[in-house]
Design a protein around this motif. Structure first.
Motif, PDB file in Angstrom:
ATOM      1  N   PHE A 191      -1.972   4.756  -3.892  1.00 40.39           N
ATOM      2  CA  PHE A 191      -3.097   5.636  -3.550  1.00 40.39           C
ATOM      3  C   PHE A 191      -2.647   7.062  -3.239  1.00 40.39           C
ATOM      4  N   GLY A 192      -1.433   7.424  -3.691  1.00 38.99           N
ATOM      5  CA  GLY A 192      -0.960   8.782  -3.474  1.00 38.99           C
ATOM      6  C   GLY A 192       0.378   9.019  -4.136  1.00 38.99           C
ATOM      7  N   ASN A 193       0.805  10.293  -4.118  1.00 38.84           N
ATOM      8  CA  ASN A 193       2.033  10.690  -4.805  1.00 38.84           C
ATOM      9  C   ASN A 193       2.825  11.703  -3.977  1.00 38.84           C
ATOM     10  N   ALA A 194       3.028  11.431  -2.690  1.00 40.64           N
ATOM     11  CA  ALA A 194       3.649  12.424  -1.822  1.00 40.64           C
ATOM     12  C   ALA A 194       5.028  12.848  -2.301  1.00 40.64           C
ATOM     13  N   SER A 195       5.777  11.961  -2.952  1.00 41.57           N
ATOM     14  CA  SER A 195       7.114  12.290  -3.446  1.00 41.57           C
ATOM     15  C   SER A 195       7.106  12.665  -4.920  1.00 41.57           C
ATOM     16  N   GLY A 196       5.929  12.680  -5.531  1.00 44.65           N
ATOM     17  CA  GLY A 196       5.803  12.949  -6.960  1.00 44.65           C
ATOM     18  C   GLY A 196       5.184  11.767  -7.679  1.00 44.65           C
ATOM     19  N   PRO A 197       4.648  12.002  -8.872  1.00 45.77           N
ATOM     20  CA  PRO A 197       4.001  10.912  -9.610  1.00 45.77           C
ATOM     21  C   PRO A 197       4.992   9.863 -10.087  1.00 45.77           C
ATOM     22  N   VAL A 198       4.505   8.641 -10.202  1.00 45.49           N
ATOM     23  CA  VAL A 198       5.322   7.514 -10.664  1.00 45.49           C
ATOM     24  C   VAL A 198       5.614   7.690 -12.154  1.00 45.49           C
ATOM     25  N   ALA A 199       6.852   7.413 -12.542  1.00 40.72           N
ATOM     26  CA  ALA A 199       7.237   7.513 -13.952  1.00 40.72           C
ATOM     27  C   ALA A 199       6.584   6.396 -14.763  1.00 40.72           C
ATOM     28  N   PRO A 200       6.365   6.605 -16.051  1.00 41.36           N
ATOM     29  CA  PRO A 200       5.827   5.533 -16.897  1.00 41.36           C
ATOM     30  C   PRO A 200       6.736   4.306 -16.849  1.00 41.36           C
ATOM     31  N   THR A 237       9.340   5.419  -3.870  1.00 44.60           N
ATOM     32  CA  THR A 237       9.230   4.054  -3.336  1.00 44.60           C
ATOM     33  C   THR A 237       8.782   3.026  -4.377  1.00 44.60           C
ATOM     34  N   TRP A 238       8.414   3.465  -5.551  1.00 42.14           N
ATOM     35  CA  TRP A 238       7.751   2.592  -6.529  1.00 42.14           C
ATOM     36  C   TRP A 238       8.593   1.371  -6.916  1.00 42.14           C
ATOM     37  N   GLU A 239       9.810   1.593  -7.414  1.00 43.33           N
ATOM     38  CA  GLU A 239      10.588   0.488  -7.956  1.00 43.33           C
ATOM     39  C   GLU A 239      10.919  -0.555  -6.887  1.00 43.33           C
ATOM     40  N   LYS A 240      11.354  -0.116  -5.736  1.00 43.67           N
ATOM     41  CA  LYS A 240      11.696  -1.067  -4.679  1.00 43.67           C
ATOM     42  C   LYS A 240      10.451  -1.758  -4.125  1.00 43.67           C
ATOM     43  N   SER A 241       9.315  -1.084  -4.186  1.00 47.76           N
ATOM     44  CA  SER A 241       8.074  -1.726  -3.736  1.00 47.76           C
ATOM     45  C   SER A 241       7.746  -2.942  -4.587  1.00 47.76           C
ATOM     46  N   LEU A 242       7.979  -2.845  -5.892  1.00 42.88           N
ATOM     47  CA  LEU A 242       7.735  -3.997  -6.766  1.00 42.88           C
ATOM     48  C   LEU A 242       8.619  -5.171  -6.384  1.00 42.88           C
ATOM     49  N   GLU A 243       9.829  -4.880  -5.902  1.00 45.02           N
ATOM     50  CA  GLU A 243      10.740  -5.941  -5.478  1.00 45.02           C
ATOM     51  C   GLU A 243      10.263  -6.640  -4.208  1.00 45.02           C
ATOM     52  N   CYS A 244       9.362  -6.005  -3.475  1.00 46.41           N
ATOM     53  CA  CYS A 244       8.881  -6.569  -2.209  1.00 46.41           C
ATOM     54  C   CYS A 244       7.747  -7.570  -2.399  1.00 46.41           C
ATOM     55  N   LEU A 245       7.175  -7.620  -3.599  1.00 43.55           N
ATOM     56  CA  LEU A 245       5.975  -8.424  -3.811  1.00 43.55           C
ATOM     57  C   LEU A 245       6.295  -9.867  -4.164  1.00 43.55           C
ATOM     58  N   ARG A 246       5.491 -10.755  -3.646  1.00 44.98           N
ATOM     59  CA  ARG A 246       5.569 -12.162  -4.019  1.00 44.98           C
ATOM     60  C   ARG A 246       4.868 -12.341  -5.365  1.00 44.98           C
ATOM     61  N   PRO A 247       5.033 -13.460  -6.069  1.00 44.15           N
ATOM     62  CA  PRO A 247       4.316 -13.686  -7.321  1.00 44.15           C
ATOM     63  C   PRO A 247       2.802 -13.513  -7.138  1.00 44.15           C
ATOM     64  N   TYR A 278       0.864  -1.177   0.000  1.00 43.31           N
ATOM     65  CA  TYR A 278       0.000   0.000   0.000  1.00 43.31           C
ATOM     66  C   TYR A 278       0.904   1.233   0.000  1.00 43.31           C
ATOM     67  N   ASP A 279       0.855   2.014  -1.079  1.00 40.61           N
ATOM     68  CA  ASP A 279       1.857   3.058  -1.288  1.00 40.61           C
ATOM     69  C   ASP A 279       1.224   4.410  -1.603  1.00 40.61           C
ATOM     70  N   SER A 280       1.397   5.371  -0.687  1.00 42.34           N
ATOM     71  CA  SER A 280       0.958   6.747  -0.936  1.00 42.34           C
ATOM     72  C   SER A 280       2.135   7.666  -1.222  1.00 42.34           C
ATOM     73  N   VAL A 281       3.344   7.125  -1.278  1.00 38.24           N
ATOM     74  CA  VAL A 281       4.538   7.949  -1.470  1.00 38.24           C
ATOM     75  C   VAL A 281       4.793   8.213  -2.947  1.00 38.24           C
ATOM     76  N   GLY A 282       4.685   7.173  -3.787  1.00 38.26           N
ATOM     77  CA  GLY A 282       4.806   7.384  -5.219  1.00 38.26           C
ATOM     78  C   GLY A 282       6.199   7.172  -5.768  1.00 38.26           C
ATOM     79  N   LYS A 283       6.733   8.187  -6.410  1.00 34.14           N
ATOM     80  CA  LYS A 283       7.972   8.096  -7.183  1.00 34.14           C
ATOM     81  C   LYS A 283       9.122   7.474  -6.401  1.00 34.14           C
TER      82      LYS A 283
END
Length: 327
Positions: free
Chosen positions: A240-249, A223-233, A216-221
């Motif tokens: 649900f937010g962009n506190a650090s800025g919008p996520v890049a494409p 934390t995005w990439e490392k958050s994907l590394e945290c997920l199981r298959p 669950y991520d409201s930080v955005g830009k």
């Protein structure tokens, strides 16, 4: 007339101006409410800066608690004199009194004070739809690990407590050791200071290499990439937010390479699009707060006249828990 905060152009906190505005009578489907307390949220910053642009000049603020003064035609769930609370569009809660659509306004139970009501609606309803409705394809069961960024913020502290009540093992991140301790004190099973640790590596360690079912991520830009590394298959990345800025494409193929992941971008206002859904979610929130399983932390209070400083402190991450403005 009502003292209110208005922006005439998008920009910094200095664009928040105190003005006197006329307040009319409620029309069909509307309610007039006099505020006792007003909630401060990061979405207010997005509106002010223009990340979520408004038609200007515009009011600002999404939640408040007070007393109903009058109701328009067709409003049957509220009456003059009712204690009431809301998280609602359009923005404009930074004021003494306003007219707004009645759909998202709920009666506030006597057991919950105005300050708590104003501090918990937008954040509490957000925690509700995340933990109860925004779930991975394999579901969530007691004992499952979830990752929640900004765990010492207003939404985060509610989510920490609610997740514990649901039997989930919430791993929270925050930007200081003090904020990590706050998350742990409020039910987080683990807390990671992302300024000192690689949170993705730590999550893998905590979960025995498996990863979490949902982030669950409201930080955005940031934390995005490392958050994907945290997920199981088959895990779910819930933004649900962009506190650090919008996520890049990013290329959708990345999700396949990392384990057929799911991604969703959630907003509260999709979930509270009907009177029935608002009431059901609010009753769930009222019940968990009244039971004591979730306590709403109001760690900062500012007079409405100090709204510019409130925004500066929020953006500088000087705040914890919830913040209210007093008219």
């Amino acid at each position: 007339m009502s003292l209110a905060v208005q922006i005439r152009q998008h920009g910094g906190p200095e664009e928040l101006a105190l003005v006197d505005l006329p307040v009319g009578a409620p029309g069909p489907g509307e309610v007039l409410i006099r505020h006792h307390a007003i909630g401060l949220n990061f979405i207010d910053v997005y509106h002010r800066t223009g990340l979520y642009p408004l038609s200007l000049p515009a009011g600002i603020g999404m939640e408040a608690a007070g007393v109903v003064q009058a109701v328009g035609a067709g409003v049957t769930h509220l009456a003059p004199g009712d204690r009431a609370v809301y998280a609602s569009m359009p923005p404009g809660s930074y004021c003494e009194m306003r007219v707004l659509p009645a759909q998202c306004v709920c009666r506030l139970p006597d057991a919950i004070g105005f300050d708590t009501g104003a501090a918990m609606m937008l954040k509490g309803l957000t925690a509700q739809y995340l933990l109860k409705k925004t779930r991975p394809v394999e579901g969530l069961q007691a004992g499952d690990h979830v990752l929640f960024h900004a765990a010492a913020g207003g939404v985060g502290l509610i989510a920490c407590q609610w997740a514990k009540a649901l039997g989930l093992q919430l791993i929270g991140t925050a930007g200081s050791d003090a904020k990590c301790r706050l998350a742990l004190d409020n039910g987080a099973a683990h807390a990671i200071n992302y300024c000192r640790e690689d949170f993705a590596a730590r999550v893998r360690e905590i979960t025995g290499g498996k990863g979490v079912k949902v982030v669950y991520d409201s930080v955005g830009k940031d934390t995005w990439e490392k958050s994907l590394e945290c997920l199981r298959p088959l895990g779910l990345m819930a933004s649900f937010g962009n506190a650090s800025g919008p996520v890049a494409p990013f290329a959708p193929g990345l999700l396949g390479a990392k384990g057929s992941l799911y991604v969703t971008r959630q907003t509260l206002f999709t979930h509270i699009a009907t009177r029935a859904s608002v009431q059901a979610m609010a009753e769930d929130l009222f019940a968990v707060v009244a039971s004591g399983q979730v306590r709403v932390h109001i760690d900062q209070r500012y007079p409405l006249a100090e709204v510019q400083q409130a925004h500066r402190d929020l953006e500088a991450r000087k705040t914890t828990g919830s913040t209210i403005l007093t008219p």
